[in-house]
Design a protein around this motif. Sequence first.
Motif, PDB file in Angstrom:
ATOM      1  N   TRP A 124      82.604  39.978  37.996  1.00 17.81           N
ATOM      2  CA  TRP A 124      82.049  39.006  37.048  1.00 17.81           C
ATOM      3  C   TRP A 124      81.619  37.794  37.864  1.00 17.81           C
ATOM      4  N   SER A 125      80.347  37.395  37.754  1.00 21.70           N
ATOM      5  CA  SER A 125      79.845  36.349  38.630  1.00 21.70           C
ATOM      6  C   SER A 125      79.164  35.229  37.859  1.00 21.70           C
ATOM      7  N   MET A 126      79.854  34.116  37.851  1.00 23.25           N
ATOM      8  CA  MET A 126      79.360  32.933  37.162  1.00 23.25           C
ATOM      9  C   MET A 126      79.117  31.815  38.172  1.00 23.25           C
ATOM     10  N   SER A 127      80.079  31.582  39.059  1.00 20.49           N
ATOM     11  CA  SER A 127      80.087  30.374  39.894  1.00 20.49           C
ATOM     12  C   SER A 127      78.984  30.343  40.937  1.00 20.49           C
ATOM     13  N   GLY A 132      80.441  25.170  38.990  1.00 16.77           N
ATOM     14  CA  GLY A 132      81.819  25.677  38.959  1.00 16.77           C
ATOM     15  C   GLY A 132      82.336  25.465  37.550  1.00 16.77           C
ATOM     16  N   SER A 133      83.042  24.348  37.345  1.00 14.28           N
ATOM     17  CA  SER A 133      83.468  24.012  35.981  1.00 14.28           C
ATOM     18  C   SER A 133      82.246  23.821  35.084  1.00 14.28           C
ATOM     19  N   TRP A 157      82.154  32.842  45.213  1.00 11.31           N
ATOM     20  CA  TRP A 157      83.516  33.115  44.739  1.00 11.31           C
ATOM     21  C   TRP A 157      83.620  34.335  43.830  1.00 11.31           C
ATOM     22  N   THR A 159      85.113  37.491  42.826  1.00  7.73           N
ATOM     23  CA  THR A 159      86.267  38.355  43.104  1.00  7.73           C
ATOM     24  C   THR A 159      85.835  39.817  43.056  1.00  7.73           C
ATOM     25  N   LEU A 202      89.907  32.779  50.955  1.00  9.38           N
ATOM     26  CA  LEU A 202      90.667  31.682  50.357  1.00  9.38           C
ATOM     27  C   LEU A 202      92.107  31.725  50.854  1.00  9.38           C
ATOM     28  N   MET A 210      86.697  39.007  47.936  1.00  2.12           N
ATOM     29  CA  MET A 210      85.839  37.951  47.365  1.00  2.12           C
ATOM     30  C   MET A 210      84.642  37.693  48.285  1.00  2.12           C
ATOM     31  N   GLY A 359      95.702  29.498  43.943  1.00  3.94           N
ATOM     32  CA  GLY A 359      94.291  29.420  43.529  1.00  3.94           C
ATOM     33  C   GLY A 359      94.070  29.714  42.052  1.00  3.94           C
ATOM     34  N   ILE A 362      92.810  27.180  39.729  1.00  5.04           N
ATOM     35  CA  ILE A 362      91.398  26.807  39.883  1.00  5.04           C
ATOM     36  C   ILE A 362      90.489  27.883  39.290  1.00  5.04           C
ATOM     37  N   GLY A 363      90.815  29.162  39.545  1.00  2.00           N
ATOM     38  CA  GLY A 363      89.983  30.241  39.022  1.00  2.00           C
ATOM     39  C   GLY A 363      90.080  30.360  37.499  1.00  2.00           C
ATOM     40  N   THR A 366      89.675  25.662  35.517  1.00  2.00           N
ATOM     41  CA  THR A 366      90.774  24.958  36.196  1.00  2.00           C
ATOM     42  C   THR A 366      91.794  24.481  35.160  1.00  2.00           C
ATOM     43  N   GLU A 368      92.761  21.566  34.744  1.00  2.00           N
ATOM     44  CA  GLU A 368      92.260  20.327  34.116  1.00  2.00           C
ATOM     45  C   GLU A 368      91.284  20.651  32.974  1.00  2.00           C
ATOM     46  N   ILE A 369      90.407  21.627  33.202  1.00  2.00           N
ATOM     47  CA  ILE A 369      89.442  21.991  32.153  1.00  2.00           C
ATOM     48  C   ILE A 369      90.193  22.543  30.933  1.00  2.00           C
TER      49      ILE A 369
END
Length: 385
Positions: A124-127, A132-133, A157, A159, A202, A210, A359, A362-363, A366, A368-369
């Motif tokens: 799955w590739s978003m970043s 990122g966020s 990034w 995976t 990482l 990755m 990690g 963060i993955g 995050t 925080e998000i």
Amino acid sequence: MQDFGLTEEQRLIRDSVRALAQERFAPGAARADAEFRPPVENVKVLAEHGYTGLFIPEEWGGSGLGLMENVLVAEQLARACANTAMLFSCTDGATPRALVGLGSPAQKEKYLRRIAKGELLTAWSMSEANAGSDVGNVQCRATPEGDGWVINGSKLWCTAAQVSELFLVLVRIGPEAGMKGVGAVLVERGTPGFSIGNHLDLLGLRGTGMAELVFDSCRIPGEQLFLEPGRMRQLLAVLDADRLSGNPTVCLGVAEAAFQGITQHVKERQQFGRPLADQQGLQWKLAEMAMDIEAARALLYRAAQRVDAGQASIVDTSITKAFVNQMAVRVTNEAMQLGGAYGLSTEYPYERHFRDVRGMSIGYGTVEIHKSAIAREVLAGRYPF
Ligand SMILES: Cc1cc2nc3c(=O)[nH]c(=O)nc-3n(C[C@H](O)[C@H](O)[C@H](O)COP(=O)(O)OP(=O)(O)OC[C@H]3O[C@@H](n4cnc5c(N)ncnc54)[C@H](O)[C@@H]3O)c2cc1C
């Protein structure tokens, strides 16, 4: 340990996977990490035992099981080998889940059976470098050409990039800025113009393959369009459940392994003429770790059961992911402290346990998000006090 109302079948799955993982996957876990090598052979073993594509409906060759079964399997895999647990997600994580939820009948027909058999791993590739966020800032672009699309740009990034055959890739389509202009395409390994770029190394999860993805005038047929722009919320809603499986579940399993191992260590290691475990201060550390693990497992199982009952909420998902991520960092860090210099030695698993979970905060959004998502619900009065 509490049983959380698991059915007999669920307990059987948990116990069988635990035995299989300890026997077959635990012995190679340190080597996969040291050699940066995805243990793909373990996915074959999982497939032979019927543990791939659990979530995929039976009509597509899967087992038609729920998120709870996924969590039980991934937790036991992670206790033995975090990298294997991550690769298990390639058959029962984001991309298969998205295909089942939003794929066209032709896309389901083309891919799901092979994923269920463990023959086709997915990523799955978003970043990206500047997305990122901020997913809405995706710049990798798909441009219509003839009856297909041409993709240009790069992704970071990703995976399992090194071992996957199928990639669900978020791309910018059309003129709209921000999230409204983001859609998704399915790209197969080997498509001309698509290459797996640099291996990305990482701190932990070093056996997940990755890597960067590079698209240089990569042409795909029209039927590989997965999602037109404007429907990203639907995709993110489907994937919300997936945030509970790989990421926090791997954290829980690794924390349990660290706790189990270090408990044995402090019972055996003698200092000042008696076992370390006789020190009340260290007993309290073990108690804190047990409290943390038990709370995390309760949150995770409850959230998975709610997803399966169709009662999932963003609060469940975000509270669970953020708490379990932080719990795993605390527990694996404390395990290293209790191990003294042994805790930091590569001869022992504790430093790897810490690296593997670090990690995860963060993955997949995050911490925080996720805290922002929780706070949004709280402040809007949608959190049930
Ligand atoms: C183990 C691992 C596996 C991954 N696997 C994949 C994968 O398979 N596919 C994929 O596409 N990506 C993957 N990623 C990438 C991951 O999705 C991103 O790292 C993540 O979205 C964060 O983006 P970033 O690294 O660019 O950090 P940034 O977005 O730059 O954030 C940096 C810091 O700022 C904070 N921050 C940013 N915005 C805000 C805000 N609005 N409010 C408060 N704080 C904020 C963040 O919390 C973080 O602490 C993986 C990452 C890791 C670590």
